[in-house]
Design a protein around this motif. Structure first.
Motif, PDB file in Angstrom:
ATOM      1  N   PRO A  23       0.829  -1.217   0.000  1.00  0.00           N
ATOM      2  CA  PRO A  23       0.000   0.000   0.000  1.00  0.00           C
ATOM      3  C   PRO A  23       0.863   1.266   0.000  1.00  0.00           C
ATOM      4  CG  PRO A  23      -0.712  -1.522   1.721  1.00  0.00           C
ATOM      5  CD  PRO A  23       0.565  -2.065   1.181  1.00  0.00           C
ATOM      6  N   GLY A  24       0.510   2.198  -0.873  1.00  0.00           N
ATOM      7  CA  GLY A  24       1.266   3.449  -0.975  1.00  0.00           C
ATOM      8  C   GLY A  24       2.184   3.469  -2.184  1.00  0.00           C
ATOM      9  N   GLN A  25       2.421   2.297  -2.768  1.00  0.00           N
ATOM     10  CA  GLN A  25       3.304   2.252  -3.942  1.00  0.00           C
ATOM     11  C   GLN A  25       2.558   2.757  -5.174  1.00  0.00           C
ATOM     12  OE1 GLN A  25       4.948  -1.910  -3.568  1.00  0.00           O
ATOM     13  NE2 GLN A  25       6.843  -0.728  -3.637  1.00  0.00           N
ATOM     14  N   PHE A  26       3.322   3.064  -6.211  1.00  0.00           N
ATOM     15  CA  PHE A  26       2.711   3.607  -7.423  1.00  0.00           C
ATOM     16  C   PHE A  26       3.290   2.942  -8.662  1.00  0.00           C
ATOM     17  CE2 PHE A  26       6.064   6.407  -9.150  1.00  0.00           C
ATOM     18  CZ  PHE A  26       6.946   6.445  -8.085  1.00  0.00           C
ATOM     19  N   THR A  27       2.739   3.310  -9.803  1.00  0.00           N
ATOM     20  CA  THR A  27       3.213   2.772 -11.071  1.00  0.00           C
ATOM     21  C   THR A  27       3.420   3.915 -12.061  1.00  0.00           C
ATOM     22  OG1 THR A  27       2.637   1.340 -12.933  1.00  0.00           O
ATOM     23  CG2 THR A  27       0.799   2.304 -11.741  1.00  0.00           C
ATOM     24  N   GLU A  28       4.337   3.753 -12.987  1.00  0.00           N
ATOM     25  CA  GLU A  28       4.542   4.719 -14.073  1.00  0.00           C
ATOM     26  C   GLU A  28       3.893   4.139 -15.318  1.00  0.00           C
ATOM     27  OE1 GLU A  28       5.765   7.816 -14.365  1.00  0.00           O
ATOM     28  OE2 GLU A  28       7.785   7.965 -13.548  1.00  0.00           O
ATOM     29  N   VAL A  29       2.878   4.832 -15.821  1.00  0.00           N
ATOM     30  CA  VAL A  29       2.075   4.322 -16.931  1.00  0.00           C
ATOM     31  C   VAL A  29       2.459   5.027 -18.229  1.00  0.00           C
ATOM     32  CG1 VAL A  29      -0.287   4.014 -17.772  1.00  0.00           C
ATOM     33  CG2 VAL A  29       0.184   3.918 -15.317  1.00  0.00           C
ATOM     34  N   ARG A  30       2.810   4.249 -19.230  1.00  0.00           N
ATOM     35  CA  ARG A  30       3.120   4.841 -20.534  1.00  0.00           C
ATOM     36  C   ARG A  30       1.806   5.088 -21.273  1.00  0.00           C
ATOM     37  NH1 ARG A  30       6.277   1.042 -24.024  1.00  0.00           N
ATOM     38  NH2 ARG A  30       4.332   0.818 -25.157  1.00  0.00           N
ATOM     39  N   VAL A  31       1.662   6.300 -21.779  1.00  0.00           N
ATOM     40  CA  VAL A  31       0.421   6.661 -22.469  1.00  0.00           C
ATOM     41  C   VAL A  31       0.696   6.664 -23.971  1.00  0.00           C
ATOM     42  CG1 VAL A  31      -1.410   8.373 -22.677  1.00  0.00           C
ATOM     43  CG2 VAL A  31      -0.204   8.105 -20.494  1.00  0.00           C
ATOM     44  N   ASP A  32       0.215   5.656 -24.661  1.00  0.00           N
ATOM     45  CA  ASP A  32       0.404   5.607 -26.111  1.00  0.00           C
ATOM     46  C   ASP A  32      -0.776   6.299 -26.786  1.00  0.00           C
ATOM     47  OD1 ASP A  32       2.670   4.083 -25.649  1.00  0.00           O
ATOM     48  OD2 ASP A  32       1.573   2.201 -25.740  1.00  0.00           O
TER      49      ASP A  32
ATOM     50  N   GLY B 100      10.266   8.312  -1.284  1.00  0.00           N
ATOM     51  CA  GLY B 100       8.838   8.411  -0.984  1.00  0.00           C
ATOM     52  C   GLY B 100       8.118   7.417  -1.847  1.00  0.00           C
ATOM     53  N   PRO B 101       6.836   7.616  -2.161  1.00  0.00           N
ATOM     54  CA  PRO B 101       6.086   8.862  -1.939  1.00  0.00           C
ATOM     55  C   PRO B 101       5.625   9.072  -0.496  1.00  0.00           C
ATOM     56  CG  PRO B 101       4.667   7.227  -2.963  1.00  0.00           C
ATOM     57  CD  PRO B 101       6.032   6.621  -2.913  1.00  0.00           C
ATOM     58  N   VAL B 102       5.808   8.050   0.367  1.00  0.00           N
ATOM     59  CA  VAL B 102       5.334   8.171   1.745  1.00  0.00           C
ATOM     60  C   VAL B 102       6.453   8.746   2.614  1.00  0.00           C
ATOM     61  CG1 VAL B 102       4.452   6.909   3.741  1.00  0.00           C
ATOM     62  CG2 VAL B 102       3.744   6.229   1.425  1.00  0.00           C
ATOM     63  N   PHE B 103       6.144   9.834   3.299  1.00  0.00           N
ATOM     64  CA  PHE B 103       7.123  10.484   4.176  1.00  0.00           C
ATOM     65  C   PHE B 103       6.526  10.715   5.553  1.00  0.00           C
ATOM     66  CE2 PHE B 103       8.595  11.742  -0.044  1.00  0.00           C
ATOM     67  CZ  PHE B 103       9.972  11.633   0.064  1.00  0.00           C
ATOM     68  N   ASP B 104       7.421  10.808   6.546  1.00  0.00           N
ATOM     69  CA  ASP B 104       7.052  11.276   7.874  1.00  0.00           C
ATOM     70  C   ASP B 104       7.138  12.801   7.816  1.00  0.00           C
ATOM     71  OD1 ASP B 104       7.057  12.191  10.472  1.00  0.00           O
ATOM     72  OD2 ASP B 104       8.373  10.605  11.230  1.00  0.00           O
ATOM     73  N   PRO B 105       6.014  13.494   8.066  1.00  0.00           N
ATOM     74  CA  PRO B 105       6.047  14.960   7.914  1.00  0.00           C
ATOM     75  C   PRO B 105       7.065  15.632   8.836  1.00  0.00           C
ATOM     76  CG  PRO B 105       3.984  14.228   8.931  1.00  0.00           C
ATOM     77  CD  PRO B 105       4.684  13.013   8.450  1.00  0.00           C
ATOM     78  N   ASN B 106       7.465  14.938   9.905  1.00  0.00           N
ATOM     79  CA  ASN B 106       8.510  15.496  10.774  1.00  0.00           C
ATOM     80  C   ASN B 106       9.816  15.694  10.018  1.00  0.00           C
ATOM     81  OD1 ASN B 106       7.399  15.649  13.557  1.00  0.00           O
ATOM     82  ND2 ASN B 106       6.971  13.485  13.136  1.00  0.00           N
ATOM     83  N   ASN B 107      10.020  14.931   8.962  1.00  0.00           N
ATOM     84  CA  ASN B 107      11.272  15.035   8.207  1.00  0.00           C
ATOM     85  C   ASN B 107      11.188  16.027   7.055  1.00  0.00           C
ATOM     86  OD1 ASN B 107      12.320  13.063   9.851  1.00  0.00           O
ATOM     87  ND2 ASN B 107      11.764  11.385   8.458  1.00  0.00           N
ATOM     88  N   LEU B 108       9.982  16.552   6.807  1.00  0.00           N
ATOM     89  CA  LEU B 108       9.815  17.470   5.677  1.00  0.00           C
ATOM     90  C   LEU B 108       9.953  18.925   6.140  1.00  0.00           C
ATOM     91  CD1 LEU B 108       6.749  15.761   3.927  1.00  0.00           C
ATOM     92  CD2 LEU B 108       9.177  15.508   3.368  1.00  0.00           C
ATOM     93  N   ILE B 109      10.662  19.710   5.350  1.00  0.00           N
ATOM     94  CA  ILE B 109      10.897  21.114   5.712  1.00  0.00           C
ATOM     95  C   ILE B 109       9.601  21.917   5.525  1.00  0.00           C
ATOM     96  CG2 ILE B 109      12.265  23.189   5.149  1.00  0.00           C
ATOM     97  CD1 ILE B 109      14.034  20.971   6.222  1.00  0.00           C
TER      98      ILE B 109
END
Lengths: 305, 259
Positions: free
Chosen positions: B36-45, B247-256
């Motif tokens: 859960p949280g993972q993603f895919t890169e989809v090629r658009v033909d 990422g794409p999942v981050f702990d907001p404590n680590n984000l500026i």
């Protein structure tokens, strides 16, 4: 019989003419799930500077018709970070590892080149005098003959292995810049780096990139790159490595016909992470189809008449 | 985790509302494990102005049917082309990409907060959490009633709370206005969120106020998806990090500038 795909760039023997362009292939491990990087003719690793650089602020990328603009700004771990953290993980590759050397001053280019010189498994560097995305140095060195000559001369004095200089297309005459670096002892040139461009969001009336301008890559620049490879190859004796929008084996063949001894595949790696082995295979098929037993006979094979 | 490049066939393409659709895709080979949280890169033909792949959240995974589902917002030429895909058409995916949400321990109570298309990764997250014995509450923020997406599916894995901007369905306002955030109502051990940055920042601050860990799923303009181009960076306490690989999942404590 299988045709020979082997070419030479100065002292480098390439098992095939297909290499990956700096900044588009990471260091190699990023693509190991898709194919074995050792099958490549060479890997140009990410631009490396004297100190760690965070690069430019986000957003750094804009998609364009048949291409993209980037303004990454040489984010990298610095030369010591490369030597300590990255080099040990990639030095076993059976291919030519070439470090793209970048800097803001001539002293920085010298520092990085000297440190890379001591790495046994890096037989060449590519001097990046053409990055359009840094405020100081970068492209400024590559857009006039005296400054391109000066930085090449300075690095040539401290670097004994194969010295490749990556040229900027953002010049009036790329052939003259190529002649200038050839005159200072460059062993080969890479033609071309990205073209300076920009993107605007009409709705917000703001630039898309944080830096306003960025470097254009992808098939959109291929005709310009081909023209510049052809002009450069006709002007110098050292080998030309062609790049700019190569997506297919046919594109690679076109660059070789225009005068390139080898090619680099860049932005295409983003669209198909396994594109390089397909290009290598496609080149072999082309040679078989045309009854050519050695790719070297294709270099500068453009038939104008 | 090993990444693959596979062709998938469109099994179903379903419109949810004028702005969103759900694509169910099936490869010829067996699906690789996806978290859960993972993603895919989809090629658009077949879209002249679409050069790069489109990074899209994994909405659901069905190993039995060997399908992945994407919930997609129609944003431009690329996603509009995907919206027009018919049954049986082929689309090329690089997957699974990125890190994933952390799954707590059985008996925990989790609050999943999604805004707009940001609800996409929360369905599969809810499914996996529920399977792990975690009590799931999903808080979904929609512009209007029409934009409440797949409510019945989210309800399979736990309680579903809704906010709409006009209040015609659920609580009126944004997700942060829901009464679940009040001290006496809040009884969660962990918060997960995905949606527009301002919403996620507000949610992360609320989670911090309740002293519970929070994970945010970011969306940044992206090219390669594998950590090579360094375009999708986000500023963290440890310097610029790639949304696609760190990422794409981050702990907001680590984000500026997040908390």
């Amino acid at each position: 019989m299988k045709p020979s795909l082997e070419v030479k760039i100065h002292n480098l023997v390439l098992k095939n003419p297909v290499m990956t362009a700096s900044g588009t292939f990471g260091y190699g491990p990023e693509f190991e799930d898709f194919f074995d990087p050792s099958t490549l003719g060479g890997i140009f690793v990410k631009g490396t500077t004297g100190k760690l650089r965070q690069g430019n602020p986000y957003p750094r990328m804009a998609e364009t018709p048949m291409g993209m603009l980037n303004a990454v700004g040489l984010q990298n771990k610095g030369v010591d970070g490369f030597i300590n953290d990255i080099y040990p993980r990639i030095k076993h590759y059976h291919t030519n590892l070439i470090v793209n050397v970048s800097g803001s001053t001539i002293e920085e280019y010298i520092e990085v080149a000297e440190k890379i010189n001591s790495l046994d498994h890096v037989p060449a560097i590519e001097l990046n005098i053409s990055c359009p995305n840094v405020k100081e140095g970068g492209m400024a060195f590559g857009t006039s003959c005296p400054s391109a000559a000066a930085v090449t001369r300075a690095v040539r004095e401290v670097y004994q292995k194969t010295l490749i200089v990556k040229l900027s297309p953002n010049v009036t005459s790329i052939a003259e810049i190529a002649q200038a670096v050839e005159g200072e002892g460059a062993d080969a040139v890479s033609v071309i780096n990205t073209l300076l461009g920009m993107a605007i969001n009409a709705e917000t009336r703001r630039p898309v990139l944080s830096t306003v301008t960025g470097g254009l890559s992808g098939p959109a620049i291929k005709p310009v790159a081909l023209r510049m490879v052809w002009q450069t190859a006709n002007a110098i004796k050292i080998p030309v490595i062609g790049l700019g929008g190569i997506m297919t084996a046919s594109d690679a063949i076109e660059f070789i016909l225009a005068g390139a001894t080898a090619v680099q595949v860049g932005t295409a790696n983003f669209i198909d992470p396994a594109v390089c082995p397909k290009i290598i295979e496609g080149i072999e098929d082309y040679l078989i189809r045309h009854g050519i037993d050695n790719i070297k006979s294709l270099i500068s094979g453009l038939n104008i008449n | 985790m090993r990444k693959f490049i596979h062709d998938f066939h469109v099994v179903e393409n379903r419109d949810l509302n004028p702005g969103h659709f759900v694509l169910t895709l099936k490869p010829d080979v067996e699906l690789t494990p996806i978290f859960p949280g993972q993603f895919t890169e989809v090629r658009v033909d077949g879209s002249a102005n679409t050069f790069l792949r489109r990074p899209l959240s994994i909405h659901d995974v069905d190993y039995k049917a060997n399908t992945v589902t994407l919930l997609v917002q129609k944003k431009g030429d690329g996603t509009n082309r995907l919206a027009s895909m018919k049954y049986g058409e082929t689309v090329n995916l690089v997957y699974p990409l990125g890190n994933c949400f952390h799954i707590g321990s059985s008996g925990e109570r989790a609050l999943l907060v999604g805004g707009g298309c940001g609800v996409a990764p929360l369905l599969y997250l809810g499914k996996v959490l529920a399977k792990s014995g975690i009590h799931v509450t999903t808080l979904m923020g929609a512009r209007t009633e029409e934009y409440i997406m797949e409510a019945e599916l989210y309800k399979r894995y736990g309680e579903l709370l809704i906010t709409t901007e006009d209040g015609k369905a659920g609580t009126k306002g944004y997700v942060i206005h829901h009464e679940i955030w009040r001290e006496r109502n809040f009884s969660f051990d962990r918060v997960y969120t995905c949606g527009p940055d301002p919403m996620m920042k507000a949610v992360a601050r609320l989670a911090a106020r309740h002293h519970v860990p929070c994970e945010v799923s970011l969306e940044q303009t992206m090219a390669c998806g594998v950590g090579a181009c360094l375009c999708c960076v986000v500023e963290t306490n440890e310097g610029n990090k790639c949304t696609c690989t760190d990422g794409p999942v981050f702990d907001p404590n680590n984000l500026i500038n997040w908390l």
